[in-house]
Scaffold this motif. Structure first.
Motif, PDB file in Angstrom:
ATOM      1  N   GLN A   1       0.828  -1.223   0.070  1.00 21.86           N
ATOM      2  CA  GLN A   1      -0.069   0.100  -0.072  1.00 21.86           C
ATOM      3  C   GLN A   1       0.945   1.425   0.108  1.00 21.86           C
ATOM      4  O   GLN A   1       0.527   2.220  -0.568  1.00 21.86           O
ATOM      5  N   ARG A   2       1.824   1.215   1.000  1.00 23.27           N
ATOM      6  CA  ARG A   2       2.713   2.333   0.916  1.00 23.27           C
ATOM      7  C   ARG A   2       3.740   2.438  -0.635  1.00 23.27           C
ATOM      8  O   ARG A   2       3.857   3.623  -0.803  1.00 23.27           O
ATOM      9  N   ARG A   3       4.116   1.492  -0.863  1.00 23.86           N
ATOM     10  CA  ARG A   3       4.696   1.558  -2.211  1.00 23.86           C
ATOM     11  C   ARG A   3       3.948   2.082  -3.381  1.00 23.86           C
ATOM     12  O   ARG A   3       4.389   2.735  -3.981  1.00 23.86           O
ATOM     13  N   ARG A   4       2.784   1.580  -3.491  1.00 21.89           N
ATOM     14  CA  ARG A   4       1.655   2.263  -4.526  1.00 21.89           C
ATOM     15  C   ARG A   4       1.668   3.615  -4.186  1.00 21.89           C
ATOM     16  O   ARG A   4       1.677   4.407  -5.122  1.00 21.89           O
ATOM     17  N   ARG A   5       1.677   4.376  -2.906  1.00 21.40           N
ATOM     18  CA  ARG A   5       1.169   5.524  -2.834  1.00 21.40           C
ATOM     19  C   ARG A   5       2.506   6.186  -3.015  1.00 21.40           C
ATOM     20  O   ARG A   5       2.203   7.490  -3.692  1.00 21.40           O
ATOM     21  N   VAL A   6       3.791   5.868  -2.488  1.00 20.11           N
ATOM     22  CA  VAL A   6       4.725   6.522  -2.741  1.00 20.11           C
ATOM     23  C   VAL A   6       5.431   6.551  -4.217  1.00 20.11           C
ATOM     24  O   VAL A   6       5.899   7.632  -4.659  1.00 20.11           O
ATOM     25  N   PHE A   7       5.618   5.342  -4.898  1.00 22.87           N
ATOM     26  CA  PHE A   7       6.018   5.112  -5.994  1.00 22.87           C
ATOM     27  C   PHE A   7       5.355   4.719  -7.172  1.00 22.87           C
ATOM     28  O   PHE A   7       5.640   4.973  -8.217  1.00 22.87           O
TER      29      PHE A   7
END
Length: 123
Positions: free
Chosen positions: A92-98
Motif C-alpha cells: 500500500q505504501r509502495r503504491r502511494r509513494v512510487f
C-alpha cells in the motif's frame, strides 16, 4: 561492517545498506532466526525513527523481514500471517509513494503472492 557502522553512528542510509547486506547473507545461509532478529529488533526501529515509514529503505527492511519469515522452513502459520500483514502494508505504501508501475511495487506484489501461496500450502 554493520557493527562498525552502527558503532561509528554512521548515516542511516549506510547502516541500512550494511544491515541489508548482512540480513541477505543470513537468509542465504539459512540463518533465519538471526536475520529476523537483526531486521525486527535493530534495523526496522532505527529506520522508522530516522528515515520514516515511507522511505524506500524502511520498506526494503520490511520486505527483507517478510522474505526471512516466508523462506524459513520452520515458519508457522502465524509467521506467514505476519508476513502477509507486513507485505499488504508495504505494498500500500509502495503504491502511494512510487506508483503502481514502479519495479519495486511490482516486486512487492509478487512477494505478497508468494507469501499467500506459502499460506495456502500450509493450510
Amino acid at each position: 561492517i554493520y557493527a562498525r557502522r552502527v558503532a561509528m553512528a554512521g548515516a542511516a542510509d549506510d547502516i541500512v545498506l550494511a544491515g541489508g547486506n548482512l540480513s541477505s547473507a543470513l537468509i542465504t545461509a539459512g540463518r533465519f532466526a538471526e536475520a529476523k532478529t537483526l531486521l525486527r529488533d535493530e534495523m526496522l526501529p532505527m529506520a522508522r525513527q530516522s528515515l520514516g515509514p515511507t522511505h524506500g529503505f524502511c520498506m526494503d527492511i520490511e520486505e527483507w523481514l517478510v522474505e526471512a519469515l516466508r523462506m524459513d522452513p520452520n515458519a508457522t502459520r502465524d509467521d506467514l500471517r505476519e508476513a502477509e500483514t507486513i507485505m499488504q502494508d508495504v505494498l500500500q505504501r509502495r503504491r502511494r509513494v512510487f506508483g503502481p508501475a514502479h519495479p519495486s511495487t511490482a516486486w512487492c506484489e509478487g512477494e505478497l503472492a508468494r507469501v499467500r501461496e506459502a499460506l495456502a500450502i500450509r493450510r
